[in-house]
Design an enzyme around this catalytic site. Structure first.
Site, PDB file in Angstrom:
ATOM      1  N   ASP A 178       0.717  -1.172   0.167  1.00 40.36           N
ATOM      2  CA  ASP A 178      -0.152   0.150   0.424  1.00 40.36           C
ATOM      3  C   ASP A 178       1.069   1.488   0.033  1.00 40.36           C
ATOM      4  O   ASP A 178       1.862   1.957   1.406  1.00 40.36           O
ATOM      5  CB  ASP A 178      -0.956  -0.138   0.898  1.00 40.36           C
ATOM      6  N   ASP A 184      -2.015   5.178  -5.990  1.00 41.19           N
ATOM      7  CA  ASP A 184      -1.934   4.353  -5.257  1.00 41.19           C
ATOM      8  C   ASP A 184      -2.390   3.526  -5.098  1.00 41.19           C
ATOM      9  O   ASP A 184      -3.449   2.528  -5.940  1.00 41.19           O
ATOM     10  CB  ASP A 184      -3.470   5.291  -4.468  1.00 41.19           C
TER      11      ASP A 184
END
Length: 498
Positions: free
Chosen positions: A151, A370
């Site tokens: 992440d 992201d």
């Protein structure tokens, strides 16, 4: 054994610097019998001492060309979900995540001019088990293996954790899953709640501190109701370099999660935060390996045996002549997020009319890259312009209504076949430095059900940030050069040569 004998002449240059020059002796055979064995012995002894030193120096210099490589695994959709259910679940998760990321930035901006210390919301995005990419990592001494979500939108490495065999609360976090047994690791050292690190640096840390040596606590509260609580500690991770050597990364900040609730963490043992922060695994590790990390995301609907790598250090697959490059924007207001300066979007070569303020990273706009978000989220002015332009090209195809997408099409129709034959609309995202990002059509005209395609964008409020999620990033190498603040990308099928 035969040795060449050399004369060494001590000379002086005009600058008074001394040098040793060597000249082959033409009378070697004549001199051999009269030479004492001591010079030869001293020469051999010198070689024995110096050679290992030069070898060590050579290995040390080669570390800059080595890399760490983690297998990057695509999580599989829930077999009980249809493709449409899969996307609905992703959008639900992504919307909560996007709202949280924006609130975190807003809190930093609002408080930066009022307070010397910042109070951040104790929340983060929710992770579903079927929307991310996983990496395997070994933590502790001796090493324990875990499967974590990769992440780039968060900074903390945390795992489900059992601090004691008698810990009852821990069962809620680990259940039958893998858990980190901290009492079995000789390198596990809790961070005290009285430390400056806990008070001023660690994200989501609590003020609770009954004793100076009590551990620093954290409490993540997710927007879908999921939570994660635990303690901060310092630990060691064991990784393998590209040359096959094992490397220990010591003194890493990790989270030892003892309690969770909700469904956000299904399918993984925790999260590997790759965001930009002094405590993040990405920054600490990249600093030891050329200051960069990279990944290549396989198709999000690919089979289980398809995977690629998360690499720290030089990635041979990223070719400088083919890769595009744009500045990577990092600021205190948006850490740990990675921003890029978009200058516009074009469809079939036509630039869309979108206000520059939408893309301004120094104002109320901007765009983040992201890996923890699945779809692409565009603030309302950009969303309307992009979807309207794509819809004009797909207008002949019969529409179908599928919530939560605004534009969906019956792809079994003859008009759809005709458009595919003549060419699908081409979208280009234009970054600063004249870098063109051209995602594959399947990354923005996506299959959501048998015979149905939809435009793979969601609208979010303006002002705010747009997000390039992992679906639009798929089938590209992405290299985050955090030392030189550059983002490089290159088209690839992300296939591993075995």
């Amino acid at each position: 054994m035969h040795f060449h004998i050399y004369k060494y002449i001590h000379t002086h240059t005009s600058s008074s610097s001394s040098f040793l020059h060597y000249i082959p002796n033409s009378n070697t055979n004549q001199m051999t019998s009269s030479i004492s064995p001591w010079p030869l012995f001293l020469l051999l002894l010198t070689l024995i001492i110096i050679f290992p030193i030069f070898s060590a120096l050579n290995l040390s210099n080669n570390n800059s060309t080595n890399a760490l490589q983690f297998n990057l695994i695509r999580s599989q959709p829930n077999p009980n979900f249809s493709i449409l259910d899969h996307y609905r679940h992703l959008i639900y998760k992504d919307l909560h995540r996007h709202e949280t990321l924006f609130r975190r930035r807003k809190a930093c901006e609002d408080n930066a001019t009022i307070l010397s210390s910042v109070s951040m919301p104790l929340s983060s995005g929710a992770y579903a088990h079927n929307g991310e990419y996983f990496v395997k990592i070994h933590v502790g001494t001796p090493p324990q293996k875990f499967l974590l979500v990769a992440d780039t939108g968060s900074e903390l490495l945390w795992m489900n954790c059992r601090r004691s065999q008698r810990c009852r609360r821990c069962a809620n976090a680990a259940g039958k899953k893998r858990a980190f047994h901290s009492d079995s690791s000789s390198s596990f050292r809790p961070i005290s709640c009285s430390s400056e690190l806990c008070k001023t640096t660690l994200p989501f840390s609590l003020t609770t501190c009954p004793r100076s040596d009590s551990p620093c606590l954290y409490d993540y509260s997710y927007d879908d109701g999921s939570t994660a609580q635990g303690i901060y500690a310092r630990e060691t991770a064991t990784v393998m370099q590209s040359n096959g050597r094992l490397e220990k990364l010591e003194n890493l900040v990790i989270g030892c999660t003892s309690s969770t609730s909700g469904s956000s963490f299904q399918g993984s043992d925790g999260v590997l935060g790759l965001g930009y922060s002094p405590i993040s695994f990405a920054v600490r590790t990249a600093n030891r390996f050329s200051g960069r990390f990279s990944y290549c995301l396989v198709d999000h609907l690919s089979s289980r045996n398809r995977s690629n790598y998360l690499v720290f250090g030089p990635n041979r697959s990223v070719r400088s002549k083919l890769a595009r490059s744009t500045p990577l924007v990092i600021s205190e207001q948006t850490q740990p997020l990675y921003q890029v300066q978009v200058v516009g979007i074009s469809i079939d070569g036509q630039d869309l009319r979108i206000s520059k303020a939408v893309w301004d990273v120094n104002g109320d706009g901007g765009t983040i890259v992201d890996s923890g978000t699945s779809l692409t989220f565009l603030v309302e002015p950009a969303y309307k312009a992009v979807t309207a332009a794509l819809n004009r090209r797909l207008e002949p195809v019969p529409k179908v209504q599928i919530d939560p997408f605004e534009y969906c099409y019956n792809w079994t129709s003859l008009k759809a076949l005709e458009i595919e034959k003549n060419g699908m609309p081409k979208m280009v995202v234009h970054f600063n430095n004249s870098a063109r990002f051209e995602p594959p059509v399947k990354s923005y005209v996506i299959d959501v059900a048998p015979g149905v395609k939809c435009l793979g964008f969601q609208s979010v409020k303006w002002p705010g940030q747009s997000t390039l999620g992992n679906i639009i990033q798929q089938e590209h190498f992405w290299e985050f050069d955090i030392r030189h603040l550059r983002l490089r990308f290159q088209r690839s099928r992300c296939l591993i040569k075995r």
